[in-house]
Design an enzyme around this catalytic site. Structure first.
Site, PDB file in Angstrom:
ATOM      1  N   ASP A  79       0.824  -1.211   0.000  1.00  0.00           N
ATOM      2  CA  ASP A  79       0.000   0.000   0.000  1.00  0.00           C
ATOM      3  C   ASP A  79       0.861   1.265   0.000  1.00  0.00           C
ATOM      4  O   ASP A  79       2.080   1.204   0.162  1.00  0.00           O
ATOM      5  CB  ASP A  79      -0.968  -0.004   1.197  1.00  0.00           C
ATOM      6  N   ASN A 150      -7.644  -2.365  14.025  1.00  0.00           N
ATOM      7  CA  ASN A 150      -9.011  -2.649  13.595  1.00  0.00           C
ATOM      8  C   ASN A 150      -9.089  -3.906  12.721  1.00  0.00           C
ATOM      9  O   ASN A 150     -10.114  -4.167  12.102  1.00  0.00           O
ATOM     10  CB  ASN A 150      -9.590  -1.448  12.838  1.00  0.00           C
ATOM     11  N   HIS A 152      -7.303  -4.500   9.998  1.00  0.00           N
ATOM     12  CA  HIS A 152      -7.051  -4.324   8.557  1.00  0.00           C
ATOM     13  C   HIS A 152      -5.784  -5.066   8.115  1.00  0.00           C
ATOM     14  O   HIS A 152      -4.877  -5.309   8.914  1.00  0.00           O
ATOM     15  CB  HIS A 152      -7.031  -2.846   8.151  1.00  0.00           C
ATOM     16  N   GLU A 157      -9.785  -2.055   4.810  1.00  0.00           N
ATOM     17  CA  GLU A 157     -10.369  -1.684   6.093  1.00  0.00           C
ATOM     18  C   GLU A 157     -11.655  -2.472   6.348  1.00  0.00           C
ATOM     19  O   GLU A 157     -12.252  -3.014   5.413  1.00  0.00           O
ATOM     20  CB  GLU A 157     -10.680  -0.170   6.084  1.00  0.00           C
TER      21      GLU A 157
HETATM   22  P1  PGA Z   1       2.198  -1.284  12.528  1.00  0.00           P
HETATM   23  O1  PGA Z   1       1.003  -1.291  11.461  1.00  0.00           O
HETATM   24  O2  PGA Z   1       3.171  -2.309  12.075  1.00  0.00           O
HETATM   25  O3  PGA Z   1       2.767   0.107  12.453  1.00  0.00           O
HETATM   26  O4  PGA Z   1       1.582  -1.609  13.846  1.00  0.00           O
HETATM   27  C1  PGA Z   1       0.474  -2.514  11.070  1.00  0.00           C
HETATM   28  C2  PGA Z   1      -0.676  -2.304  10.122  1.00  0.00           C
HETATM   29  O5  PGA Z   1      -1.420  -1.314  10.284  1.00  0.00           O
HETATM   30  O6  PGA Z   1      -0.858  -3.139   9.230  1.00  0.00           O
END
Ligand code: PGA
Length: 263
Positions: A79, A150, A152, A157
């Protein structure tokens, strides 16, 4: 490390719990190195965020030690914020260059990151093209994933949909979830500076990867991990959709992230 198959009504998912995130990241890097040693033109789906940084440090270390070469590898990142400049240190292109690409022998045109600078009217087409690059490269041999609080994966999302359509999302421009924007606020110096949109590889390409490593560390991921593994696959917890490909998936957790699996 303890390792088991977590069985719920719909799937048996492989779960590995490590003493700490450092051990988990070393193990994830080792699986990637083994893959590239076996298949020197491996197609890797890569992730950003704080979680995989030590994985990339270990890959760089192993590359510098002469254990692995990346000259034939192609990478496809999950992404990118939209819009964003690749020169911005909040961009995922910058992140990947900084943490991995500039330290290993991978040609620039084999490192693919969705482009946060495409004109708005071409963003949808760019997303379609990006997924076709993955397809034409033969699909992903391995997808590395983190998980949002959440649930995702990438920037897919939570939303309301059937499991079938939630598993078939194309690579596309999306609106970011409030939890995702809140978690990104410190990096952007405030919520008001966090982009409202992003480009993300869809669940369809993620779930088609031949192997999926999903990493989660820390107590703030425990609820998302629990919902993803102990509940049914649902669109409102995108990582739970990995149960639809449980035979390809390895969950790599520290003890804090795994805490909800015992209760
Ligand atoms: P993080 O993000 O590694 O910064 O916790 C993970 C994600 O949102 O996929």
């Amino acid at each position: 490390m303890s390792q088991f198959r977590f069985i719920n009504s719909s799937a048996a998912s492989e779960v590995r719990i490590y003493r700490n995130s450092g051990d988990a990241c070393k193990a994830a890097a080792e699986l990637i190195v083994e893959l590239v040693q076996k298949k020197n033109d491996a197609r890797l789906g890569l992730a950003t965020g704080s979680t995989p940084i030590p994985v990339y440090q270990e890959l760089v270390r192993q590359h510098q030690a002469g254990s692995v070469a990346f000259s034939q590898v192609q990478t496809f990142n999950l992404d990118e914020y939209y819009p964003i400049s690749p020169l911005s240190d909040q961009s995922y292109r910058w992140f990947m260059n900084h943490h991995l690409f500039k330290h290993i022998n991978i040609p620039a045109n084999q490192t693919h990151v969705l482009d946060g600078t495409v004109p708005a009217s071409f963003a949808d087409q760019h997303a379609v093209d990006f997924e076709s690059w993955i397809h034409q490269a033969g699909g992903l041999d391995l997808q590395l994933l983190g998980i949002g609080r959440n649930g995702h994966i990438g920037f897919n999302e939570p939303f309301e949909a059937s499991v079938e359509s939630a598993c078939n999302l194309p690579t596309r421009l999306v609106e970011l979830h409030p939890v995702t924007r809140a978690d990104a606020a410190p990096a952007f110096g405030g919520l008001e500076n966090v982009p409202t949109h992003a480009l993300t590889v869809g669940t369809r390409a993620i779930l088609n990867a031949r192997r999926i490593l999903i990493l989660a560390f820390g107590a703030n991921k425990a609820d998302a991990v629990k919902a993803s593994l102990t509940g049914p696959p649902v669109s409102t917890v995108p990582a739970s959709l990995l149960q639809m490909r449980a035979d390809r998936v390895v969950w790599m957790l520290d003890e804090a992230a795994a805490a909800g699996l015992n209760s």
